[in-house]
Design a protein around this motif. Structure first.
Motif, PDB file in Angstrom:
ATOM      1  N   VAL A 112     -32.830-119.032 -94.515  1.00  0.00           N
ATOM      2  CA  VAL A 112     -33.407-118.730 -93.624  1.00  0.00           C
ATOM      3  C   VAL A 112     -35.248-118.560 -93.630  1.00  0.00           C
ATOM      4  N   VAL A 113     -35.479-119.452 -94.208  1.00  0.00           N
ATOM      5  CA  VAL A 113     -36.883-119.240 -95.182  1.00  0.00           C
ATOM      6  C   VAL A 113     -37.784-120.320 -93.907  1.00  0.00           C
ATOM      7  N   LYS A 114     -36.988-121.565 -94.046  1.00  0.00           N
ATOM      8  CA  LYS A 114     -36.577-122.968 -93.409  1.00  0.00           C
ATOM      9  C   LYS A 114     -37.014-122.332 -91.759  1.00  0.00           C
ATOM     10  N   LYS A 115     -36.264-121.511 -91.370  1.00  0.00           N
ATOM     11  CA  LYS A 115     -36.037-121.537 -90.418  1.00  0.00           C
ATOM     12  C   LYS A 115     -36.960-120.701 -89.604  1.00  0.00           C
ATOM     13  N   VAL A 116     -37.120-119.196 -90.042  1.00  0.00           N
ATOM     14  CA  VAL A 116     -38.206-118.530 -90.272  1.00  0.00           C
ATOM     15  C   VAL A 116     -39.784-119.039 -89.457  1.00  0.00           C
ATOM     16  N   ILE A 117     -40.021-120.237 -90.447  1.00  0.00           N
ATOM     17  CA  ILE A 117     -40.967-121.560 -90.594  1.00  0.00           C
ATOM     18  C   ILE A 117     -41.288-122.282 -89.784  1.00  0.00           C
ATOM     19  N   LEU A 118     -40.151-122.832 -88.861  1.00  0.00           N
ATOM     20  CA  LEU A 118     -40.034-123.403 -88.373  1.00  0.00           C
ATOM     21  C   LEU A 118     -40.030-122.963 -87.142  1.00  0.00           C
ATOM     22  N   ASP A 119     -39.920-121.374 -86.481  1.00  0.00           N
ATOM     23  CA  ASP A 119     -39.668-120.913 -85.330  1.00  0.00           C
ATOM     24  C   ASP A 119     -40.643-120.162 -85.347  1.00  0.00           C
ATOM     25  N   GLN A 120     -42.220-119.871 -86.352  1.00  0.00           N
ATOM     26  CA  GLN A 120     -43.380-119.768 -85.864  1.00  0.00           C
ATOM     27  C   GLN A 120     -44.639-120.658 -85.316  1.00  0.00           C
ATOM     28  N   ASP A 121     -43.593-121.990 -85.391  1.00  0.00           N
ATOM     29  CA  ASP A 121     -44.576-122.815 -85.085  1.00  0.00           C
ATOM     30  C   ASP A 121     -45.429-122.382 -83.850  1.00  0.00           C
ATOM     31  N   TYR A 122     -45.438-121.676 -82.895  1.00  0.00           N
ATOM     32  CA  TYR A 122     -46.722-120.992 -81.666  1.00  0.00           C
ATOM     33  C   TYR A 122     -47.332-120.763 -82.709  1.00  0.00           C
ATOM     34  N   MET A 123     -48.894-121.417 -82.405  1.00  0.00           N
ATOM     35  CA  MET A 123     -50.163-121.026 -82.460  1.00  0.00           C
ATOM     36  C   MET A 123     -50.428-119.622 -81.939  1.00  0.00           C
ATOM     37  N   ASP A 124     -49.978-119.779 -81.068  1.00  0.00           N
ATOM     38  CA  ASP A 124     -50.495-117.570 -80.797  1.00  0.00           C
ATOM     39  C   ASP A 124     -49.446-116.473 -80.961  1.00  0.00           C
ATOM     40  N   ALA A 125     -48.171-116.851 -80.807  1.00  0.00           N
ATOM     41  CA  ALA A 125     -47.493-115.465 -81.304  1.00  0.00           C
ATOM     42  C   ALA A 125     -47.610-115.508 -82.776  1.00  0.00           C
ATOM     43  N   TYR A 169     -47.188-111.769 -86.543  1.00  0.00           N
ATOM     44  CA  TYR A 169     -47.108-112.294 -87.696  1.00  0.00           C
ATOM     45  C   TYR A 169     -46.750-111.061 -88.398  1.00  0.00           C
ATOM     46  N   CYS A 170     -47.500-109.740 -87.972  1.00  0.00           N
ATOM     47  CA  CYS A 170     -46.116-109.034 -88.988  1.00  0.00           C
ATOM     48  C   CYS A 170     -45.287-108.313 -88.486  1.00  0.00           C
ATOM     49  N   ILE A 171     -45.076-108.695 -87.151  1.00  0.00           N
ATOM     50  CA  ILE A 171     -43.626-108.369 -87.006  1.00  0.00           C
ATOM     51  C   ILE A 171     -42.410-109.585 -86.476  1.00  0.00           C
ATOM     52  N   TRP A 172     -42.781-110.561 -86.745  1.00  0.00           N
ATOM     53  CA  TRP A 172     -41.814-111.394 -86.100  1.00  0.00           C
ATOM     54  C   TRP A 172     -40.968-112.197 -87.535  1.00  0.00           C
ATOM     55  N   PRO A 173     -41.742-112.473 -88.083  1.00  0.00           N
ATOM     56  CA  PRO A 173     -41.442-112.847 -89.874  1.00  0.00           C
ATOM     57  C   PRO A 173     -40.331-111.810 -90.133  1.00  0.00           C
ATOM     58  N   PRO A 174     -41.030-110.710 -90.439  1.00  0.00           N
ATOM     59  CA  PRO A 174     -40.080-110.282 -90.428  1.00  0.00           C
ATOM     60  C   PRO A 174     -38.451-109.776 -90.040  1.00  0.00           C
ATOM     61  N   VAL A 175     -38.516-110.108 -88.290  1.00  0.00           N
ATOM     62  CA  VAL A 175     -36.972-109.968 -87.377  1.00  0.00           C
ATOM     63  C   VAL A 175     -36.551-110.781 -87.369  1.00  0.00           C
ATOM     64  N   GLN A 176     -37.134-111.822 -87.037  1.00  0.00           N
ATOM     65  CA  GLN A 176     -36.210-113.308 -87.638  1.00  0.00           C
ATOM     66  C   GLN A 176     -35.593-113.448 -89.040  1.00  0.00           C
ATOM     67  N   ILE A 177     -36.246-113.243 -90.371  1.00  0.00           N
ATOM     68  CA  ILE A 177     -35.754-113.418 -91.252  1.00  0.00           C
ATOM     69  C   ILE A 177     -34.109-112.436 -91.249  1.00  0.00           C
TER      70      ILE A 177
END
Length: 145
Positions: free
Chosen positions: A86-99, A104-112
């Protein structure tokens, strides 16, 4: 409501891409309606329908197919849903700089939660439900007068 849920499940099983595109389009349209009615307080007579249709088209034609495919690719690249996966997927999913910067405070917890608890065919819907507020904000921000 239960019949609607079962129908969505059948559509997801038979035509996952179409179901995800429809879900994304509908939820992005809902975000625009909320932006126009609750945030901008335009009222029904002041509602700008072409704007709502444009947001829906972005969901149908871009967000649903692209993000749904991205989740399938992530699942193929990194199968499973252990904590490390899950951590690997979240890190790969956050590969859009503006997002990453803006959300940052919304999407990592949602994606986890999404990658850990939610089956692949429902991930896009979960993200789109959370993103309805974000879509509302984007619509408002992009269409400020």
């Amino acid at each position: 409501m239960a019949a609607l849920w079962r129908g969505c499940g059948r559509l997801l099983a038979r035509r996952p891409g179409a179901a995800q595109a429809l879900t994304a389009g509908a939820l992005m349209g809902a975000g625009d309606v909320i932006a126009q009615q609750l945030v901008e307080q335009r009222g029904l007579h002041g509602h700008h329908c072409p704007r709502t249709l444009k947001m829906m088209a972005i969901g149908f034609c871009f967000v649903g197919p692209v993000v749904g495919s991205w989740y399938r690719i992530l699942d193929w690249l990194i199968p499973g849903n252990t904590k490390v996966v899950v951590v690997k997927k979240v890190i790969l999913d956050q590969d859009y700089m503006d997002a990453l910067v803006t959300n940052y405070c919304i999407w990592p917890p949602v994606q986890i939660a999404n990658f850990y608890f939610v089956p692949l065919q429902h991930r896009l819907a979960v993200v789109q439900c959370v993103a309805i507020v974000w879509n509302c904000y984007l619509s408002w921000k992009a269409n400020r007068m």
